[in-house]
Design an enzyme around this catalytic site. Structure first.
Site, PDB file in Angstrom:
ATOM      1  CB  CYS A  15      13.619  15.030  -8.449  1.00 58.68           C
ATOM      2  SG  CYS A  15      14.411  16.091  -9.669  1.00 58.68           S
ATOM      3  CG  ASN A  22      -1.862  -1.162   1.318  1.00 62.71           C
ATOM      4  OD1 ASN A  22      -2.177  -1.733   0.190  1.00 62.71           O
ATOM      5  ND2 ASN A  22      -2.399  -1.418   2.389  1.00 62.71           N
ATOM      6  CB  ILE A  23       0.983   4.156  -2.162  1.00 59.82           C
ATOM      7  CG1 ILE A  23      -0.359   4.305  -2.591  1.00 59.82           C
ATOM      8  CG2 ILE A  23       2.006   3.314  -2.870  1.00 59.82           C
ATOM      9  CD1 ILE A  23      -0.183   4.954  -4.153  1.00 59.82           C
ATOM     10  CG  ASP A  24      -2.616   3.101   3.128  1.00 60.63           C
ATOM     11  OD1 ASP A  24      -3.443   2.307   2.705  1.00 60.63           O
ATOM     12  OD2 ASP A  24      -2.087   2.894   4.274  1.00 60.63           O
ATOM     13  CG  HIS A  73       3.864  -2.002  -4.538  1.00 57.87           C
ATOM     14  ND1 HIS A  73       2.836  -2.536  -4.717  1.00 57.87           N
ATOM     15  CD2 HIS A  73       5.016  -2.706  -5.138  1.00 57.87           C
ATOM     16  CE1 HIS A  73       3.054  -3.838  -5.055  1.00 57.87           C
ATOM     17  NE2 HIS A  73       4.561  -3.955  -5.471  1.00 57.87           N
ATOM     18  CB  ALA A 118      -8.557  -6.506   7.721  1.00 56.77           C
ATOM     19  CG  ASN A 141      -7.569 -11.636   1.441  1.00 58.01           C
ATOM     20  OD1 ASN A 141      -7.226 -10.397   1.738  1.00 58.01           O
ATOM     21  ND2 ASN A 141      -8.246 -11.946   0.212  1.00 58.01           N
TER      22      ASN A 141
HETATM   23  C1  BV8 Z   1       8.399  -5.903 -11.165  1.00 57.24           C
HETATM   24  C2  BV8 Z   1       1.263   1.024  -7.872  1.00 57.24           C
HETATM   25  C3  BV8 Z   1      10.707  -6.461 -12.184  1.00 57.24           C
HETATM   26  C4  BV8 Z   1       1.088   1.906  -6.745  1.00 57.24           C
HETATM   27  C5  BV8 Z   1       1.314  -1.240  -8.110  1.00 57.24           C
HETATM   28  C6  BV8 Z   1       6.484 -12.395 -12.327  1.00 57.24           C
HETATM   29  C7  BV8 Z   1       7.594 -11.907 -11.577  1.00 57.24           C
HETATM   30  C8  BV8 Z   1       7.819 -10.402 -11.551  1.00 57.24           C
HETATM   31  C9  BV8 Z   1       7.154  -9.597 -12.139  1.00 57.24           C
HETATM   32  C10 BV8 Z   1       6.055 -10.151 -12.836  1.00 57.24           C
HETATM   33  C11 BV8 Z   1       5.844 -11.416 -12.650  1.00 57.24           C
HETATM   34  N1  BV8 Z   1       4.483 -11.544 -13.651  1.00 57.24           N
HETATM   35  C12 BV8 Z   1       4.244 -10.381 -13.921  1.00 57.24           C
HETATM   36  C13 BV8 Z   1       4.975  -9.433 -13.483  1.00 57.24           C
HETATM   37  C14 BV8 Z   1       5.002  -7.820 -13.783  1.00 57.24           C
HETATM   38  C15 BV8 Z   1       4.020  -7.342 -12.798  1.00 57.24           C
HETATM   39  C16 BV8 Z   1       2.847  -7.853 -12.285  1.00 57.24           C
HETATM   40  O1  BV8 Z   1       2.912  -8.670 -11.156  1.00 57.24           O
HETATM   41  N2  BV8 Z   1       1.709  -7.977 -13.035  1.00 57.24           N
HETATM   42  C17 BV8 Z   1       0.714  -8.675 -12.564  1.00 57.24           C
HETATM   43  C18 BV8 Z   1      -0.567  -7.812 -12.947  1.00 57.24           C
HETATM   44  C19 BV8 Z   1       0.630  -9.889 -13.372  1.00 57.24           C
HETATM   45  N3  BV8 Z   1       4.851  -6.737 -11.668  1.00 57.24           N
HETATM   46  C20 BV8 Z   1       5.561  -5.881 -11.652  1.00 57.24           C
HETATM   47  O2  BV8 Z   1       5.651  -5.069 -12.691  1.00 57.24           O
HETATM   48  C21 BV8 Z   1       6.381  -5.417 -10.622  1.00 57.24           C
HETATM   49  N4  BV8 Z   1       7.607  -4.886 -11.006  1.00 57.24           N
HETATM   50  O3  BV8 Z   1       8.194  -6.988 -11.159  1.00 57.24           O
HETATM   51  O4  BV8 Z   1       9.702  -5.351 -11.570  1.00 57.24           O
HETATM   52  C22 BV8 Z   1      11.681  -5.756 -12.823  1.00 57.24           C
HETATM   53  C23 BV8 Z   1      12.978  -6.535 -12.770  1.00 57.24           C
HETATM   54  C24 BV8 Z   1      14.091  -5.929 -13.282  1.00 57.24           C
HETATM   55  C25 BV8 Z   1      14.031  -4.431 -13.594  1.00 57.24           C
HETATM   56  C26 BV8 Z   1      12.862  -3.648 -13.444  1.00 57.24           C
HETATM   57  C27 BV8 Z   1      11.676  -4.395 -13.119  1.00 57.24           C
HETATM   58  C28 BV8 Z   1       5.758  -3.919  -9.976  1.00 57.24           C
HETATM   59  C29 BV8 Z   1       4.421  -4.120  -9.291  1.00 57.24           C
HETATM   60  C30 BV8 Z   1       4.000  -2.994  -8.421  1.00 57.24           C
HETATM   61  C31 BV8 Z   1       3.034  -2.146  -9.383  1.00 57.24           C
HETATM   62  N5  BV8 Z   1       2.430  -1.156  -8.692  1.00 57.24           N
HETATM   63  N6  BV8 Z   1       0.492  -0.180  -7.722  1.00 57.24           N
HETATM   64  C32 BV8 Z   1      -0.393   2.166  -6.575  1.00 57.24           C
HETATM   65  O5  BV8 Z   1      -0.861   2.881  -7.580  1.00 57.24           O
HETATM   66  O6  BV8 Z   1      -1.088   1.969  -5.553  1.00 57.24           O
HETATM   67  S1  BV8 Z   1       0.476  -2.775  -7.965  1.00 57.24           S
HETATM   68  C33 BV8 Z   1      -1.431  -2.635  -7.548  1.00 57.24           C
HETATM   69  O7  BV8 Z   1      -1.467  -4.082  -7.194  1.00 57.24           O
HETATM   70  C34 BV8 Z   1      -1.507  -1.895  -5.990  1.00 57.24           C
HETATM   71  O8  BV8 Z   1      -0.450  -0.965  -5.865  1.00 57.24           O
HETATM   72  C35 BV8 Z   1      -1.174  -3.141  -4.943  1.00 57.24           C
HETATM   73  O9  BV8 Z   1      -0.094  -2.712  -4.369  1.00 57.24           O
HETATM   74  C36 BV8 Z   1      -1.077  -4.328  -5.630  1.00 57.24           C
HETATM   75  C37 BV8 Z   1      -1.596  -5.566  -5.161  1.00 57.24           C
HETATM   76  O10 BV8 Z   1      -3.088  -5.295  -4.935  1.00 57.24           O
HETATM   77  P1  BV8 Z   1      -3.796  -5.679  -3.540  1.00 57.24           P
HETATM   78  O11 BV8 Z   1      -2.982  -4.856  -2.515  1.00 57.24           O
HETATM   79  O12 BV8 Z   1      -3.543  -6.954  -3.518  1.00 57.24           O
HETATM   80  O13 BV8 Z   1      -5.100  -5.126  -3.931  1.00 57.24           O
HETATM   81  P2  BV8 Z   1      -6.297  -6.143  -4.740  1.00 57.24           P
HETATM   82  O14 BV8 Z   1      -7.385  -4.811  -4.817  1.00 57.24           O
HETATM   83  O15 BV8 Z   1      -5.716  -6.877  -5.846  1.00 57.24           O
HETATM   84  O16 BV8 Z   1      -6.664  -7.176  -3.421  1.00 57.24           O
HETATM   85  C38 BV8 Z   1      -7.516  -6.668  -2.342  1.00 57.24           C
HETATM   86  C39 BV8 Z   1      -7.691  -7.920  -1.593  1.00 57.24           C
HETATM   87  O17 BV8 Z   1      -8.276  -7.584  -0.222  1.00 57.24           O
HETATM   88  C40 BV8 Z   1      -8.754  -8.893  -2.033  1.00 57.24           C
HETATM   89  O18 BV8 Z   1      -8.106 -10.276  -2.165  1.00 57.24           O
HETATM   90  C41 BV8 Z   1      -9.943  -8.771  -1.386  1.00 57.24           C
HETATM   91  O19 BV8 Z   1     -10.540  -9.808  -1.076  1.00 57.24           O
HETATM   92  C42 BV8 Z   1      -9.461  -8.099   0.044  1.00 57.24           C
HETATM   93  N7  BV8 Z   1     -10.383  -7.465   0.840  1.00 57.24           N
HETATM   94  C43 BV8 Z   1     -10.987  -6.638   0.416  1.00 57.24           C
HETATM   95  N8  BV8 Z   1     -11.737  -6.027   1.605  1.00 57.24           N
HETATM   96  C44 BV8 Z   1     -11.306  -6.619   2.624  1.00 57.24           C
HETATM   97  C45 BV8 Z   1     -10.189  -7.518   2.255  1.00 57.24           C
HETATM   98  N9  BV8 Z   1      -9.559  -8.310   3.226  1.00 57.24           N
HETATM   99  C46 BV8 Z   1      -9.805  -8.185   4.451  1.00 57.24           C
HETATM  100  N10 BV8 Z   1     -10.706  -7.145   4.687  1.00 57.24           N
HETATM  101  C47 BV8 Z   1     -11.242  -6.511   4.256  1.00 57.24           C
HETATM  102  N11 BV8 Z   1     -12.209  -5.498   4.437  1.00 57.24           N
END
Ligand code: BV8
Length: 254
Positions: free
Chosen positions: A134, A109-111, A126, A238, A220
């Site tokens: 910059c 999270n970024i919060d 993240h 949570a 979760n």
């Molecule tokens: C990188 C920006 C490598 C900030 C985000 C395999 C290996 C390595 C990389 C990859 C790979 N396969 C694919 C990749 C590339 C990619 C990736 O993973 N893509 C996905 C879509 C397949 N990964 C990347 O690009 C990462 N970088 O690997 O670099 C590299 C190597 C060499 C040189 C350079 C680079 C970078 C990833 C970061 C991207 N930035 N955000 C922002 O705007 O916030 S990611 C984005 O998704 C969010 O920021 C968040 O952090 C992230 C994960 O999301 P979650 O936090 O899980 O949120 P979500 O909504 O998905 O789920 C919420 C959950 O909460 C649900 O399960 C829900 O049921 C639950 N919930 C809801 N309410 C409640 C609850 N639980 C409890 N109580 C509740 N009340």
């Protein structure tokens, strides 16, 4: 709230045996009950805006004003007085304060809700909404108001280079060496409020299972994409499951 339990671990690796270190991975779900949106739920952010447009370097290159608007709106939302840490954030701060071993929170999270709840041993892998970077001098500064194309870097004085200090898709997450060192030393890996959809964070549980004898637990709202990799799972909001789990954990602390 549903719970599945693995057979008890052999003595010595049981969390709470005193020296056990804990790594906690959190995602957007832990902040949902504080009023912040998740990404992949039905009302999530990626259902309203394309991540390719606002959370990639290419998107920023293409239309920086759109990306600044996206993060400015989220930063303003975070500063809404109604947005406060919830009982789950507070429970993790209590765990850090009372657990005999080390507790490290690695948040996607970024919060700033973990900090505001009192957590100190914390990595924002993240990045952070309240910081800007910059691209001219690579300096990172606290930033609480809107960012724009003509924002001036307080460090080098240049304009036109400021961007949110946020890790976009295709960019390397922060402090990965420190994270993997902590995972390698962990006796307990907790994953809270994350869909397990984004790597490398989603791969931490596999790393822990492969290279350590740590216990793995998912807390979760519903099973994540990696649910079957966890020895124990607790499902529910949570603010209910995290305090209950922390209470139980501290009761076992050696
Ligand atoms: C990188 C920006 C490598 C900030 C985000 C395999 C290996 C390595 C990389 C990859 C790979 N396969 C694919 C990749 C590339 C990619 C990736 O993973 N893509 C996905 C879509 C397949 N990964 C990347 O690009 C990462 N970088 O690997 O670099 C590299 C190597 C060499 C040189 C350079 C680079 C970078 C990833 C970061 C991207 N930035 N955000 C922002 O705007 O916030 S990611 C984005 O998704 C969010 O920021 C968040 O952090 C992230 C994960 O999301 P979650 O936090 O899980 O949120 P979500 O909504 O998905 O789920 C919420 C959950 O909460 C649900 O399960 C829900 O049921 C639950 N919930 C809801 N309410 C409640 C609850 N639980 C409890 N109580 C509740 N009340």
């Amino acid at each position: 709230m549903t719970t599945t339990h693995a057979p008890p671990l052999s003595r010595g690796t049981r969390p709470g045996s005193g020296a056990g270190n804990i790594v906690v991975l959190t995602g957007a779900g832990i902040s949902k009950e504080s009023g912040l949106d998740t990404f992949r739920c039905a009302d999530g952010i990626w259902n309203r805006v394309r991540l390719e447009d606002v959370a990639t370097p290419e998107g920023f290159q293409r239309n920086p004003a759109l990306v600044h608007d996206f993060y400015n709106a989220r930063r303003r939302g975070l500063h809404d007085p109604a947005v406060e840490p919830n009982a789950a954030h507070a429970a993790l701060a209590r765990l850090e304060a009372e657990w005999p071993g080390e507790v490290l929170i690695v948040t996607q999270n970024i919060d700033d809700l973990h900090e505001r709840a009192g957590s100190r041993n914390l990595i924002h892998m993240h990045g952070e909404l309240n910081k800007a970077r910059c691209d001219g001098c690579q300096g990172v500064v606290a930033w609480h108001e809107d960012l724009a194309l003509d924002s001036q870097c307080p460090l080098c004085g240049e304009t036109g280079w400021m961007r949110p200090h946020v890790v976009w898709f295709g960019e390397m997450p922060l402090e990965m060496d420190r994270i993997f060192s902590a995972l390698d030393e962990s006796a307990l890996f907790l994953s809270i409020g994350t869909s397990g959809a984004v790597y490398p964070a989603a791969g931490f549980v596999s790393h822990v299972r492969r290279f350590t004898r740590a216990r793995t637990v998912e807390l979760n709202m519903e099973p994540s994409e990696g649910a079957t990799l966890f020895q124990e799972t607790l499902y529910g909001p949570a603010t209910r499951v995290v305090p209950a789990y922390v209470e139980q954990l501290l009761a076992t602390a050696g």
